[in-house]
Design an enzyme around this catalytic site. Sequence first.
Site, mmCIF file in Angstrom:
data_model
loop_
_atom_site.group_PDB
_atom_site.id
_atom_site.type_symbol
_atom_site.label_atom_id
_atom_site.label_comp_id
_atom_site.label_asym_id
_atom_site.label_seq_id
_atom_site.Cartn_x
_atom_site.Cartn_y
_atom_site.Cartn_z
ATOM 1 N N LYS A 61 0.839 -1.208 0.000
ATOM 2 C CA LYS A 61 0.000 0.000 0.000
ATOM 3 C C LYS A 61 0.874 1.258 0.000
ATOM 4 C CE LYS A 61 -3.790 -2.633 1.868
ATOM 5 N NZ LYS A 61 -4.634 -3.080 2.972
ATOM 6 N N GLN A 105 -4.933 -2.098 9.231
ATOM 7 C CA GLN A 105 -4.800 -3.400 8.574
ATOM 8 C C GLN A 105 -5.404 -4.504 9.445
ATOM 9 O OE1 GLN A 105 -3.688 -3.791 5.446
ATOM 10 N NE2 GLN A 105 -4.051 -5.986 5.522
ATOM 11 N N ASP A 128 -11.201 2.597 3.806
ATOM 12 C CA ASP A 128 -11.412 1.159 3.689
ATOM 13 C C ASP A 128 -12.895 0.789 3.795
ATOM 14 O OD1 ASP A 128 -9.619 -0.797 3.117
ATOM 15 O OD2 ASP A 128 -8.915 -1.107 5.163
HETATM 16 N N1 GUN Z 1 -7.044 -7.443 5.503
HETATM 17 C C1 GUN Z 1 -7.413 -8.170 4.431
HETATM 18 N N2 GUN Z 1 -8.027 -7.398 3.514
HETATM 19 C C2 GUN Z 1 -8.041 -6.144 4.019
HETATM 20 C C3 GUN Z 1 -8.529 -4.905 3.545
HETATM 21 O O1 GUN Z 1 -9.103 -4.781 2.446
HETATM 22 N N3 GUN Z 1 -8.348 -3.852 4.376
HETATM 23 C C4 GUN Z 1 -7.756 -3.967 5.595
HETATM 24 N N4 GUN Z 1 -7.648 -2.881 6.337
HETATM 25 N N5 GUN Z 1 -7.299 -5.094 6.065
HETATM 26 C C5 GUN Z 1 -7.439 -6.184 5.281
#
Ligand code: GUN
Length: 301
Positions: A61, A105, A128
């Site tokens: 990211k 995350q 998100d």
């Molecule tokens: N863990 C697995 N997929 C995601 C996601 O799309 N966003 C976040 N924050 N954590 C994740």
Amino acid sequence: MQQLPEVTDPRVIDGKKLSRDIEAKVKEGVLHLEEERGVKPGLATILVGEHPPSKLYVKLKHWASKRVGIYSEDHKFPETAAQEEIIELIGKLNKRPEIHGILVQLPMPKHIDERTVMMHIAPEKDVDGFNPLNMGKMFIGREGFVPCTPEGIVRALEHYDIDPKGREVVVVGHSNVVGKPAAMMLLNRNATVRICHVFTKDLKSHTTEADILIVATGVRGLIKADMVKEGAIVFDVGITWMDDKVYGDVDFEDVLPKVKLVSPVPGGVGPMTIAILMEHTLDAARMQSGKQANSLYNEIN
Ligand code: GUN
């Protein structure tokens, strides 16, 4: 990291290519926003613990942010961090004008209640889409920030000019991150949607009826050719790590001869998820710096 093979088969959804197209537009948008308003979009990530895949996703990211010109900062906590510490940091990030998007995350360590943490992210910075306000808006069909992976699926369908209206959609997996929002977003587009999960009896009787099958369970190779309908569109959202390689929930080689389209793992929805996060961060920066900044949220708050 695994090298992604070039996609030449028209049945294989090339998430890498789709994500490059999205990123190119985001990069242009970032430049435009800087020129027009002197604002550089900013993203803060929060990672708790040492879960190796999560560390890699966060790194990806930040690399993507760099590619598109988004400022990003990386906040890390040890596995033992208290929930209050994370909430305190979120409170500070909510107040900082140069941070437009906040991403926590997942998964977080067991002693932390993810839903409580998500509630503290300001809805306008919730790139998100996990804050309950944004989830609730999606539920009533007013999609704002929605989770990035299901949005990637919707965007891939749009790319291939596939309208979900009236189609049979089967989602396998009922997580808050993928399964539930994917089902809701396709329902919002008038698909006939059913959600299967670990307690579903006779999974195959459902999956074989799917025009669009979305699988997000984390069970490697769960879906074989005899479980898909001829000509189906299959999205594999599963990720299993084994010996530094990732595997999906779909037995790719087995289903390929039978499907119209299938997303591979890796190189399918994964890169799309990250590109859409970049897009959301740009959208958040636009909203927070615009004339009607946050109007979408003020009317509800
Ligand atoms: N863990 C697995 N997929 C995601 C996601 O799309 N966003 C976040 N924050 N954590 C994740």
